[in-house]
Design an enzyme around this catalytic site. Structure first.
Site, PDB file in Angstrom:
ATOM      1  N   SER A 125       1.009  -1.236   0.043  1.00 26.16           N
ATOM      2  CA  SER A 125       0.115  -0.078   0.046  1.00 26.16           C
ATOM      3  C   SER A 125       0.900   1.353  -0.121  1.00 26.16           C
ATOM      4  O   SER A 125       0.511   2.379  -0.405  1.00 26.16           O
ATOM      5  CB  SER A 125      -1.078   0.000   1.117  1.00 26.16           C
ATOM      6  OG  SER A 125      -0.371   0.331   2.527  1.00 26.16           O
ATOM      7  N   LYS A 163       1.507   4.340   7.375  1.00 24.98           N
ATOM      8  CA  LYS A 163       0.730   5.058   6.289  1.00 24.98           C
ATOM      9  C   LYS A 163       1.006   6.666   6.374  1.00 24.98           C
ATOM     10  O   LYS A 163       1.949   7.066   7.360  1.00 24.98           O
ATOM     11  CB  LYS A 163      -0.685   5.166   6.629  1.00 24.98           C
ATOM     12  CG  LYS A 163      -1.313   3.533   6.529  1.00 24.98           C
ATOM     13  CD  LYS A 163      -1.716   3.360   5.071  1.00 24.98           C
ATOM     14  CE  LYS A 163      -2.078   1.805   4.963  1.00 24.98           C
ATOM     15  NZ  LYS A 163      -1.377   0.673   5.436  1.00 24.98           N
TER      16      LYS A 163
END
EC number: 3.4.21.88
Length: 212
Positions: A125, A163
């Protein structure tokens, strides 16, 4: 700690062996793989032991330990050993693991700060930020984040992820760097920042990024 080029190469060889199969080689195996004599390997081990880089249990024992926290300096570059603490996801959150999983030596001139740690990434991701599956992210401990920084975050006190961090009025957005993955939103009390990602190690070679 000052090491000659040969000493550093030998130390890196030992570290790769430990990472690949979890064990350090016997003197005989090391001599064969490096193409040197048994005596040369023994001398290198003795030199590293004297400099506090390894420990042998018994003069002729096969048991060799790399000492965590040893700093390396070679060819004018200051090195430091950074512990690898388990695995973290760059996909969906996964259960946090804090066990020690070896260490990597990085350039101390590029990666400063206290108490650095590494986490191994699983997932894609954060691909567009240059963080790939299997990479090690180098992190500096921190319990806060600026807008847009890449962080290690603990979700619900038990799941860890890496993230980009964005704080909204009443939520935290953890945004991936891959259009195939959606952003994740949590309440303010559901996310604890554990550190900021300052670099990436791929194939045991540091990639200086100061991500964020």
């Amino acid at each position: 700690m000052e090491l000659t080029d040969k000493q550093r190469e030998f130390y890196e060889y030992l570290r790769r062996c430990r990472q690949d199969d979890g064990n350090l080689p016997s003197l005989r195996r090391a001599a064969g793989e490096l193409g040197v004599s048994h005596t040369a390997v023994a001398q290198l081990l003795a030199q590293l032991e004297k400099k506090g880089m390894v420990r042998r249990e018994g003069r002729y024992s096969r048991t060799i330990r790399l000492l965590p926290g040893a700093a390396v300096r070679s060819s004018g570059s200051a090195g430091r050993e950074v512990p690898v603490l388990g695995r973290i996801t760059a996909g969906l959150p996964m259960s946090a693991q804090q066990e020690w999983d070896g260490s990597v030596v990085v350039d101390g001139d590029l990666f400063g700060g206290d108490e650095l740690f590494c986490l191994r990434v699983s997932g894609a991701s954060m691909r567009d930020a240059g963080i790939l599956d299997g990479d090690l992210v180098i992190c500096e401990p921190r319990h806060y984040a600026e807008q847009g920084e890449i962080v290690v975050a603990l979700i619900h006190h038990e799941e860890a992820t890496v993230k980009r961090f964005f704080r909204r009025a009443d939520t935290i957005e953890l945004r991936p760097e891959n259009p195939d993955y959606p952003a994740q939103h949590y309440g303010l009390a559901e996310v604890l920042v554990q550190g900021r990602v300052v670099g990436v190690v791929r194939g045991m070679h540091p990639i200086f990024s100061r991500a964020g």
